[in-house]
Structures are given as C-alpha cells and as structure tokens.
Design an enzyme around this catalytic site. Structure first.
Site, PDB file in Angstrom:
ATOM      1  N   ASP A  68      87.336  85.219  56.501  1.00 13.70           N
ATOM      2  CA  ASP A  68      86.915  84.974  57.880  1.00 13.70           C
ATOM      3  C   ASP A  68      86.647  83.493  58.142  1.00 13.70           C
ATOM      4  OD1 ASP A  68      84.929  87.917  58.687  1.00 13.70           O
ATOM      5  OD2 ASP A  68      86.619  87.696  57.316  1.00 13.70           O
ATOM      6  N   HIS A  93      86.085  82.599  61.749  1.00 12.66           N
ATOM      7  CA  HIS A  93      85.232  82.730  62.931  1.00 12.66           C
ATOM      8  C   HIS A  93      85.017  81.429  63.690  1.00 12.66           C
ATOM      9  CE1 HIS A  93      84.254  86.906  62.922  1.00 12.66           C
ATOM     10  NE2 HIS A  93      83.875  86.894  61.652  1.00 12.66           N
ATOM     11  N   ASP A 102      89.923  87.701  61.355  1.00 11.85           N
ATOM     12  CA  ASP A 102      88.705  87.125  61.939  1.00 11.85           C
ATOM     13  C   ASP A 102      88.774  85.600  62.028  1.00 11.85           C
ATOM     14  OD1 ASP A 102      85.910  89.385  61.177  1.00 11.85           O
ATOM     15  OD2 ASP A 102      87.787  89.663  62.271  1.00 11.85           O
ATOM     16  N   ASP A 116      86.019  84.094  67.375  1.00 13.48           N
ATOM     17  CA  ASP A 116      84.706  84.603  67.787  1.00 13.48           C
ATOM     18  C   ASP A 116      83.581  83.927  67.018  1.00 13.48           C
ATOM     19  OD1 ASP A 116      85.515  88.078  68.558  1.00 13.48           O
ATOM     20  OD2 ASP A 116      85.213  86.334  69.863  1.00 13.48           O
ATOM     21  N   ARG A 117      82.464  83.789  67.709  1.00 11.25           N
ATOM     22  CA  ARG A 117      81.215  83.232  67.179  1.00 11.25           C
ATOM     23  C   ARG A 117      81.223  81.708  67.077  1.00 11.25           C
ATOM     24  NH1 ARG A 117      78.168  87.654  65.428  1.00 11.25           N
ATOM     25  NH2 ARG A 117      79.362  89.351  64.581  1.00 11.25           N
ATOM     26  N   ASN A 133      89.170  92.610  62.509  1.00 10.68           N
ATOM     27  CA  ASN A 133      88.586  93.404  63.577  1.00 10.68           C
ATOM     28  C   ASN A 133      88.226  92.565  64.797  1.00 10.68           C
ATOM     29  OD1 ASN A 133      86.438  92.457  61.788  1.00 10.68           O
ATOM     30  ND2 ASN A 133      85.045  93.620  63.073  1.00 10.68           N
ATOM     31  N   HIS A 134      88.173  91.253  64.627  1.00 11.48           N
ATOM     32  CA  HIS A 134      87.905  90.398  65.783  1.00 11.48           C
ATOM     33  C   HIS A 134      89.165  89.943  66.502  1.00 11.48           C
ATOM     34  CE1 HIS A 134      83.486  89.661  65.956  1.00 11.48           C
ATOM     35  NE2 HIS A 134      83.568  90.236  64.764  1.00 11.48           N
ATOM     36  N   HIS A 152      91.884  93.149  55.836  1.00 10.19           N
ATOM     37  CA  HIS A 152      90.649  92.530  56.312  1.00 10.19           C
ATOM     38  C   HIS A 152      89.368  93.277  55.904  1.00 10.19           C
ATOM     39  CE1 HIS A 152      87.905  90.236  58.762  1.00 10.19           C
ATOM     40  NE2 HIS A 152      87.445  91.363  59.250  1.00 10.19           N
ATOM     41  N   ARG A 169      78.091  99.774  60.993  1.00 13.16           N
ATOM     42  CA  ARG A 169      78.997  99.122  61.926  1.00 13.16           C
ATOM     43  C   ARG A 169      79.458 100.051  63.032  1.00 13.16           C
ATOM     44  NH1 ARG A 169      81.096  94.049  59.795  1.00 13.16           N
ATOM     45  NH2 ARG A 169      81.071  94.057  57.524  1.00 13.16           N
ATOM     46  N   HIS A 172      85.611  90.251  55.783  1.00 12.81           N
ATOM     47  CA  HIS A 172      84.800  91.094  56.678  1.00 12.81           C
ATOM     48  C   HIS A 172      83.294  91.022  56.454  1.00 12.81           C
ATOM     49  CE1 HIS A 172      84.475  94.217  59.666  1.00 12.81           C
ATOM     50  NE2 HIS A 172      84.195  95.197  58.839  1.00 12.81           N
TER      51      HIS A 172
END
Lengths: 658, 162
Positions: free
Chosen positions: A181, A183, A210, A213-214, A242-243, A294, A382, A409
C-alpha cells in the site's frame, strides 16, 4: 613515570580504592541502564497501544461500509417503491447522466493554456516522461487534466488487453520488487525509486494495490504508476486493491483531492477513473510459485474461476449484485424493464453484474486478512472478506501448487510481516501511515530459487529524527484524540450502558465494568485498562468516574436549540452521509436541493433505525442558514459538526465553550 | 479474614486482566503467543524493572521445554501474576537514579560528557546495544553543550512518564 607513586606502591589500599570506585561505578551504570530499559519499554508499549487504537478505528470504519452497502442494496431493491415516493432521487443516486465517455469528445474540449508550466507528456510515452513527471511532482507541480485524461484512456485501453492475473517470471539476474500500500504517500514512492531504482525492463515491479486515498498525493502516485505501466507494460504490474474503488474514494479522500486539484475537469476524471479501476488485474503470479494479491484468500477461493470472470463488472464493494431470484425478476419485469433499466448504471440487466459467487470471490481477494487461528471466519472488523488461518493458506497454496502468498492491506510496524509458517508475507509501503513515527514502510526483492529480501525505510520530515519520546508522545496524543472523538460520537449509548451497571447511581463503576461497556458500545477491542488513565479519572479505590470521559470534549453545536442526540447522530454518520451526498450530487457542484436533502435523510433514518424527529432535522437545516437558492451546501453542513477538544480551545483563545 | 481473601481474589483477577491486555497488544497473530524478544517489553510495560539477568531468568521460566521462539500466554500468566503479587523488580526511584548519575560525575560538574556516558553505558554493567545507546543520546544530549545535563534529563523523563 619512573619515580615510585604512592598509589602504585602496596596493593592493599590503592587497588581496594580502585576496586571500590569501579564497583560503585558499575552499580551506578546498572541503575541507569535498568531504569532506561524500563522507560524505553514503556515508550515502545505506548507506541504499540497508539497503533492498536489507530488500527481498530480504521477497521471499525471499514465495517461501517457494510452498513452503507446494505443501505444502497436496500435502495436498489426498493427502487420502484422509492421511485414513487421520491421521484428523481434514486435516479440521481444511481443514474448515469453522462452516457458518452468517448475519448475524442473529452479531449477535444480541453485546452491547455500557454501559461501552463507543468509537465507536458509526449505520446507514445517513453522513460523520459517518467523522469519528467517525477521531477515535476518533486516541485509540487500539478499535471494538467488533459494529460491525466490521456493517461487514463491509454491505461484503460492497455489494461483491457490483460488477463485477470498477470503471469511473470524472474531469473537470478532479473529480480522483481514487490511494493504494498502507498495510499497517496508520494515521498515513500520517491524513496523506493531512489533506493531501488526506477522501473525498467531489467528492474520489474509489482504494486499490490491501494495506491490512493488518505495521503495527499494519490493523483501523482497514480500518474507515475500508470505512465510507468504504459512505458513498461510487461515489467510494471499493477494489482487492484480495495481502495481502487470509486466509492471508497468518496469516503477516504481521493475524490476530494481530485475535485480540489481539478476544479474544471475533476468530474470527467472521476468518471473515467471509475472504469480504469475495474480493469486493473486481480493479482500477479510470479514463477508459478508466488501469488501476489492485495488482501488474502478464503477457504472457497477458486483461482480458476477468478481467471475466467469478467473482472470489469466489479464496480464497487458497496454495490453487491442484487439477488435475482425468480419472484424478484418477475416483479421487476412487471413494472416494465424500461423503468428499471433506464438510467441505472449498475445492475439494470443481469448481464451487467457478476454472480453473487463471483462477486464474493473478488471481495475475499481484496479484503481478507490472515490470522493465527485455524479456519475461515467472516472478517467482522472490516465488514468484508474473511480471516483465514494457516490451514486455509496451506490448503489453497497446495491446491494450485503455489509456495508463497504475498499480500498487503494491513499496516505493520516494521513494514512487513511473515506468518503462517513463512507462507504468507504482508508488505506495506506507506511509512508513518497513521502518524509521523507510527511505522516503517518496506518492499521485497525476490527471484526464483532465492530467499526474499526485505528493505525497510521511514520517511521523516525533519533532517534529524526527533527523539523517541517526542515521537511517541505525538502519535499517542493523536490516537487518544481519535478515541475521544469516537467516545463523544456514541455518548448517549455509552451513558446508557454505564447507568445500567451503576445500580446505586453513584456515578462510578469498577474498572472491569467500565472496560466492558466501552468495548461493547464502541465495538473496539482495545486494552481499556491501560488506556483508562488517558480517558477518565480514577479515584483512590480504583473506581472510575465514568462521566469524566466526556468532560474535555464536546461536539460543536451548530445551533443551540437542537437536541444533542441529533448532533451526535449526524456527527457519527458523517462519513456515510458524505458518500451519499456525493452520489446524489452527480454534477459535483457541492449542492443538492432541499427536497433531496430531506428525502435522503428520511430514507437514511429508516434504514439505519435512527430515531430523530424529521422536524428537528428540518429546523437544523433551516437554522444553519445554508439555503442558497433552495440548495444546501452539504460540505458546509457536514463541516459544521466537529469535535471541540477543551484543551485546544484554552490554548487558542479565551472564547467560552458553547 | 474472608474480606482479605476476597480482596486478594479481586486483586488477582484484575492482575490477570491487566496481564492479558498487555500480552494481547503484542500477540500479532491473535493466537495467544508472543515473540520471545518482546517479552521483556511486556514485563516492563506492567511496571516492573528487572535487570537483563533477571529478565533472562524469567524468560527461562516461561519458555517451552524446547524453545520455539514464542512464549505462550498459558505459561506467561501464572509467572507474571506471581511477579506482580510479590511486587518484584520495583522501579528505581527518582532520587536513586539521580545519585547514580552523581556517582559517575565525582567532580560534581552537573553533567556528563557524551563520551563519558557512552563509555559507561556500553562498557560497564549490562552494556547497551548500539540502538539503545543512540536512542538515549538523542533525548539526553543537550545540543548546546553536547553533554548530558542529567538533572534536567531525569526531570524531563519523569514528567513524560506521568
């Protein structure tokens, strides 16, 4: 040197003095070392506790997705019923106003002004474009929407040619690097490229989802990765995370980033991006031995099925396929397929969705987590995917003659973690994910026949790392803040639970009772006893004054007369409301009409079983004076609900608390 | 008498919960085991200050017959409960700590030079690892004088802990 020295003559006194001195020094050193080791251990523990808090809250938030997903399903299933009552609303929600996503149309409309001094890409792309982008982004330039769209169109075109799983091979002279990730943390990507070299034919990479995001540079990361992919499609491998999901982006920041950086063309970018995500491969298989995906697996993971499905039908975790049993199908037909099919961009017809089984297979791949316990259990933290044990790993790896599962993840303090007897490796590449100092990032280099090698790093803003205790203090106060905000958003439920146990109405509970209620109501599995000193006051008998937990925090009341429970509810669900508003606001203007606002609230209320008077809600909206020509600026609305921390206020100004 | 026993039982129950919480935070795979290298941190986080030698003995008590590199909760709990009940390995009081520094500073300058601290910490007693030494220095060294003003340092650490 030669003359006799009193100290040297006669062993008795002098060496005894020396011995005594050094013995004292030894004891003193021991004392200091002992104290320091104890202190250091407690610092490390506080750091771990802070991470546990961050992680629990993060996963609990993700569980909220499930509820939202149910809400959307509820709306879709009851589409016609809802349509009668609130015409237009659901069409707004799920209809697609722009059908034509033709590339020529878009690109022709966009002009790049001469004043643009950002990077200019040249198609067909070459490695010079990769360098160009990296240099430009280091100087915080923004890539023009025209190029963003070109890259997205091209990427989609190339991805469409690729199978669901990328198969690739290594050799002793051609190792592959796997990153987890990112992010949106651009500095981490720069660091990886600096330490490990840019992608090329001799330096292949897998990026395991991922990317966005964030962090605040999701777009820049995506552009670098996609451009690199276009230049080296056989050596830069991208897996979906998943993002990589347009609905997740609405909640976790990427949508906001795009609309902010691209005020004019953001909407178009979002639309194309939604599609590009669905074409990202599900995983990569290296040397027919290493499976890189992922999230993880489940006991029913069927790689053959996953190789076959039409992966681009997986639009979002929040849009599961609608059950198509006989009755329902008939019902829909009765009401006229035209009504249903028209404008619904998700599942107007059966052929546009995956089967339930296929959909769940993909969710498992993107959302599951390995755990020590044997077996396979729903991932309750989750709200999607499952927890899989070492036996599941062995079973699935053996079934497909694979040796290792590499996944991401989950944030790990050291950037990577090995479990399940060495068969599962987690690699996470966003350092300082929760907070400055929270964790390292890592990447893996491997080739067939050799043991994987791990490389760790940690980005630091300052030129020299702050001392450990300062870093720990920072992440600890940040984590406690988050926890307090959580508490205040469930204040009513918490007080009710406390009072149920407080038979004598003394205002006090034992540690055990308090911890029990906190865990139950908040749904967070945390070390409450250890955290209690940060959250509440304890008397000398060890009993907890439970109301003290709410003393120095409160939710700012946008309007005095409105009930606290309403304020609390809106605050608590503000992320969900954000997503729903964003979907209704299909032209991304930031405004929705008052009727839509009201009807959406009514639907939301009934589905989430929230007991608030409609009139209260209306009053709130009216009094906040947000009406702009009958429209509500929902970002302003949601921003008005924020938590005030008493001690912040005191340092800032002398204003009285509401 | 009955009251004393009740109170003891309650105390033991609370100790058990505290130990469980501390253990769980380091139980990464949620299978009631922790890496043996983290046991020292767990024990110290519960307020105890064993020396490295004492820690070594404790670990031997909780390890498996054939060491696996992991410590199981079932073995850890009773041993740790005893330690807490007997109030073993009490932490060093502030004044003793101060006196220790003063012993290493016989000239009573009020500070130790960076080199002196390094020498004592890495050559005497139970020597620090390089990581431990670096970490201590990063907080203890006063950048202006490049020395350890130990009285200030101690005060700062004590405030931070509380």
């Amino acid at each position: 040197m030669n003359s006799p020295n009193l100290e040297d003559m006669g062993c008795g006194t002098s060496s005894a003095t020396k011995d005594k001195k050094s013995e004292k020094a030894l004891k003193a050193a021991l004392v200091i070392q002992n104290w320091y080791r104890g202190y250091r251990a407690r610092l490390k523990t506080r750091q771990r506790y802070a991470l546990t808090i961050f992680q629990s809250i993060e996963y609990a938030d993700e569980q909220g997705q499930l509820q939202l997903s149910n809400f959307f399903s509820f709306m879709l299933e009851n589409y016609t019923h809802v349509q009668e009552k609130e015409p237009g609303l659901v069409t707004r929600l799920f209809g697609s106003s722009i059908q034509d996503k033709d590339r020529q149309d878009y690109l022709e409309l966009i002009e790049i002004p001469d004043s643009y001094c950002g990077p200019r890409l040249q198609f067909p792309l070459t490695f010079t474009d990769i360098d160009l982008l990296i240099e430009a982004f280091k100087q915080q330039q923004i890539l023009h929407a025209y190029y963003v769209l070109e890259v997205l169109f091209e990427t989609k075109k190339v991805l469409q040619q690729m199978p669901n799983f990328t198969h690739t091979n290594t050799s002793p002279s051609k190792e592959i690097t796997i990153c987890g990730d990112l992010h949106g943390k651009l500095d981490d990507l720069f660091l990886i490229f600096y330490k490990n070299g840019l992608p090329s034919v001799t330096n292949p990479y897998v990026f395991n989802g991922d990317f966005v995001d964030r962090g605040k540079n999701s777009m820049e990361i995506l552009m670098i990765l996609f451009v690199s992919f276009l230049v080296y499609p056989n050596d830069l491998h991208l897996n979906r995370g998943n993002h990589e999901d347009f609905m997740m982006n609405m909640r976790y920041g990427f949508t906001k980033e795009i609309l902010h950086k691209y005020k004019l063309h953001g909407k178009k970018i979002l639309q194309i991006l939604e599609e590009v995500y669905t074409w990202l491969p599900i995983g990569t298989i290296i040397d027919n031995e290493v499976l890189v995906i992922h999230g993880g697996i489940s006991e029913s993971t069927d790689l053959n099925l996953l190789h076959r499905i039409e992966r681009n039908k997986m639009r979002s975790v929040l849009m599961p396929p609608i059950p198509m049993d006989g009755d329902r199908a008939e019902k829909k037909n009765k009401l006229g397929t035209t009504t249903v099919a028209q404008g619904i961009r998700t599942s107007g017809s059966f052929s546009e969705q995956l089967t339930k089984q296929e959909w769940e297979q993909v969710i498992d791949i993107l959302w599951s987590d390995p755990r020590g316990k044997r077996g396979c259990y729903p991932n309750t933290n989750r709200g999607g995917g499952c927890y899989f044990g070492p036996d599941i790993t062995s079973k699935i790896l053996n079934k497909y003659q694979l040796k290792i599962l590499v996944r991401s993840h989950e944030c790990k303090p050291e950037g990577y973690e090995i479990c399940h007897d060495g068969k599962v490796i987690t690699v996470f590449s966003a350092s300082n994910y929760y907070e400055e100092g929270s964790n390292r990032g890592a990447y893996i280099r491997m080739s067939s026949g050799t043991t994987p090698r791990f490389f760790q790093y940690q980005i630091t803003k300052a030129t020299c790392l702050r001392p450990l205790y300062q870093r720990v203090n920072a992440i600890e106060s940040s984590a406690i803040r988050m926890l307090k905000e959580r508490m205040i958003s469930r204040k009513t439920d918490l007080i009710r639970a406390f009072q149920l146990q407080d038979r004598n109405k003394s205002g006090k509970l034992s540690m055990g009772q308090w911890a029990f209620s906190m865990e139950n109501v908040l749904g967070l599995n945390l070390p409450w006893r250890s955290l209690s000193s940060h959250l509440v006051t304890t008397d000398k008998d060890g009993n907890i004054d439970y109301m003290s937990g709410f003393q120095d925090v409160h939710i700012q009341k946008p309007v005095k007369e409105v009930q606290s429970t309403l304020i609390e509810t809106v605050y608590r669900y503000r992320s969900d409301l954000q997503i729903i508003f964003n979907i209704i606001d299909s032209d991304h203007s930031g405004l929705i009409s008052m009727e839509e606002f009201r009807s959406m609230w009514k639907l939301f209320k009934s589905h989430y079983s929230v007991h608030i008077d409609d009139s209260q809600f209306d009053e709130l909206a009216e009094r906040m004076d947000l009406n702009k020509d009958g429209s509500i600026d929902f970002n302003e609305f949601l921003k008005a609900f924020y938590v005030v921390h008493k001690f912040d206020q005191l340092t800032k100004s002398d204003t009285k608390l509401a | 008498m009955a009251d004393d026993r009740d109170r003891d039982e309650i105390a033991v129950a609370e100790f058990h919960k505290k130990i469980k919480e501390a253990f769980e935070v380091f139980d990464h795979e949620s299978n009631n085991t922790v890496d043996v290298r983290e046991v020292g941190t767990i024990i110290r986080s519960l307020g105890c200050c064993p020396s490295e030698g004492e820690l070594h003995d404790l670990i031997a008590e909780v390890e498996e017959e054939e060491p696996t590199g992991y410590i199981r909760f079932e073995k850890f709990l009773p041993v740790m409960t005893e330690v807490l009940l007997e109030r073993r390995y009490r932490p060093i009081p502030e004044d003793i700590l101060l006196r220790a520094f003063e012993v290493l500073d016989p000239a009573k300058r009020g500070f130790l030079s960076k080199d002196e601290l390094i020498k004592y910490m890495t050559e005497e007693g139970e020597p620090f690892s390089q990581e431990e030494m670096e970490e201590m220095l990063s907080a203890a060294i006063d950048p202006e004088s490049n020395s350890v003003l130990y009285k200030d340092y101690i005060t700062m650490m004590v405030i931070d802990e509380n």
